[in-house]
Scaffold this motif. Structure first.
Motif, PDB file in Angstrom:
ATOM      1  N   ARG A 177       0.850  -1.197   0.000  1.00 17.66           N
ATOM      2  CA  ARG A 177       0.000   0.000   0.000  1.00 17.66           C
ATOM      3  C   ARG A 177       0.882   1.242   0.000  1.00 17.66           C
ATOM      4  NH1 ARG A 177      -4.894   2.366   2.151  1.00 17.66           N
ATOM      5  NH2 ARG A 177      -4.738   4.534   1.434  1.00 17.66           N
TER       6      ARG A 177
ATOM      7  N   SER B 200      -6.176   0.018  -7.814  1.00 13.34           N
ATOM      8  CA  SER B 200      -5.636  -1.178  -7.163  1.00 13.34           C
ATOM      9  C   SER B 200      -5.739  -2.370  -8.102  1.00 13.34           C
ATOM     10  CB  SER B 200      -6.410  -1.464  -5.875  1.00 13.34           C
ATOM     11  OG  SER B 200      -6.298  -0.398  -4.971  1.00 13.34           O
TER      12      SER B 200
ATOM     13  N   GLY C 159      -2.977   3.668  -3.411  1.00 15.16           N
ATOM     14  CA  GLY C 159      -3.379   4.760  -2.549  1.00 15.16           C
ATOM     15  C   GLY C 159      -4.351   5.722  -3.202  1.00 15.16           C
ATOM     16  N   THR C 160      -4.496   6.880  -2.566  1.00 21.54           N
ATOM     17  CA  THR C 160      -5.454   7.888  -2.998  1.00 21.54           C
ATOM     18  C   THR C 160      -4.745   9.139  -3.496  1.00 21.54           C
ATOM     19  OG1 THR C 160      -5.570   8.931  -0.810  1.00 21.54           O
ATOM     20  CG2 THR C 160      -7.030   7.036  -1.198  1.00 21.54           C
ATOM     21  N   ALA C 161      -5.520  10.047  -4.055  1.00 24.23           N
ATOM     22  CA  ALA C 161      -4.946  11.318  -4.512  1.00 24.23           C
ATOM     23  C   ALA C 161      -4.361  12.100  -3.342  1.00 24.23           C
ATOM     24  CB  ALA C 161      -6.014  12.138  -5.231  1.00 24.23           C
ATOM     25  N   GLN C 162      -5.015  12.032  -2.172  1.00 23.80           N
ATOM     26  CA  GLN C 162      -4.469  12.715  -0.994  1.00 23.80           C
ATOM     27  C   GLN C 162      -3.143  12.091  -0.580  1.00 23.80           C
ATOM     28  OE1 GLN C 162      -7.008  12.636   2.432  1.00 23.80           O
ATOM     29  NE2 GLN C 162      -5.667  13.945   3.663  1.00 23.80           N
ATOM     30  N   ASP C 163      -3.041  10.761  -0.661  1.00 22.64           N
ATOM     31  CA  ASP C 163      -1.766  10.102  -0.356  1.00 22.64           C
ATOM     32  C   ASP C 163      -0.670  10.563  -1.305  1.00 22.64           C
ATOM     33  OD1 ASP C 163      -2.825   8.537   1.728  1.00 22.64           O
ATOM     34  OD2 ASP C 163      -3.486   6.985   0.337  1.00 22.64           O
TER      35      ASP C 163
ATOM     36  N   ASP D 168      -2.055  -1.749  -3.810  1.00 21.35           N
ATOM     37  CA  ASP D 168      -2.949  -0.620  -3.569  1.00 21.35           C
ATOM     38  C   ASP D 168      -2.128   0.650  -3.705  1.00 21.35           C
ATOM     39  OD1 ASP D 168      -4.630   1.366  -2.606  1.00 21.35           O
ATOM     40  OD2 ASP D 168      -5.476   0.105  -1.028  1.00 21.35           O
TER      41      ASP D 168
ATOM     42  N   ALA E 291       0.958   5.088   0.665  1.00 24.79           N
ATOM     43  CA  ALA E 291       0.116   6.026   1.408  1.00 24.79           C
ATOM     44  C   ALA E 291       0.965   6.973   2.224  1.00 24.79           C
ATOM     45  CB  ALA E 291      -0.847   5.274   2.329  1.00 24.79           C
TER      46      ALA E 291
ATOM     47  N   ARG F 161      -6.491  -1.791   0.850  1.00 29.30           N
ATOM     48  CA  ARG F 161      -7.941  -1.742   1.005  1.00 29.30           C
ATOM     49  C   ARG F 161      -8.635  -2.936   0.363  1.00 29.30           C
ATOM     50  NH1 ARG F 161      -8.512   4.015  -1.625  1.00 29.30           N
ATOM     51  NH2 ARG F 161      -6.790   3.055  -2.801  1.00 29.30           N
TER      52      ARG F 161
END
Length: 233
Positions: A77, A135, A120-124, A118, A79, A92
């Protein structure tokens, strides 16, 4: 005789309040300076091993040392997380070997290891980074003694490592950086329209510290007043 005159004249009892005020002043100065430190966050790939029921267990060994057994699941992951440990962000996607490796037949002299990636997200990723890929999962068929690093290289090239051996990128993501540190304020979620709270954002002074400073000033003034009164008595 001087000591007796001081007591008789009332000077002795006035010294105790002044000494007490000075002691409290020193204590509050120390408390005011001892502001709690906030841990920084880091952007990096955390490493996990699939557990029963689709859960994840944080891997204490690095991928170049860990040798996953046949039928296991490696999870990764990317992040913004604390510096390692169980508080890092987990994948996730649930860890499930049977579903991931169903289409990869078992072979003699080989082991199968499922891999969950994974990104991660745009914020990560941060505002300046490219949008993270979705993912994905893969099933690696490798030699029995293959490490998790070799498993990962078989299903998610290219990998990028730092000179000290830290894994920086999987499948070319992220394109730059390696374990970049982020200040504590940016590492915490901000309060939004949904009313979520993130604590002190660092945008203004701490109210407790300001109140402590005001009390220090009051006590300091009291101590000076006591000292002047004693000199002129």
């Amino acid at each position: 005789m001087r000591a007796q005159r001081d007591v008789a004249g009332g000077r002795g009892p006035r010294r105790a309040p002044a000494a007490l005020l000075l002691a409290l002043l020193g204590t509050l100065v120390l408390l005011a300076c001892a502001t709690p430190a906030q841990a920084a966050g880091y952007r990096y790939w955390s490493f996990w091993r699939g557990a029963d029921g689709g859960a994840w267990t944080y891997q204490q060994q690095g991928p170049a040392i860990s040798v996953p057994p046949d039928g296991s699941v490696d999870g990764w992951r990317f992040a913004l997380s604390p510096d390692g440990g169980q508080d890092a962000a987990r994948p996730r996607t649930a860890s499930g070997f049977d579903g991931i490796c169903a289409a990869t037949p078992a072979q003699d002299g080989r082991k199968r290891v499922a891999v969950v990636l994974d990104f991660g997200t745009a914020q990560d990723a941060g505002a300046s980074a490219a949008a993270p890929p979705g993912s994905r999962t893969a099933c690696a068929s490798v030699a029995p003694r293959a490490t998790s690093a070799e498993v990962l290289a078989a299903v998610a090239p290219p990998l990028r490592y730092e000179s000290n051996g830290m894994l920086c990128a999987i499948a070319g993501y992220p394109g730059a950086g390696c374990g970049d540190q982020v200040d504590a304020g940016a590492a915490q979620p901000k309060a939004g329209a949904d009313g979520g709270s993130s604590g002190n954002s660092g945008s203004g002074p701490d109210l407790g510290l300001a109140a402590g400073g005001a009390l220090v000033a009051v006590l300091a003034g009291g101590a000076v007043w006591q000292a002047r009164r004693r000199r002129h008595s």
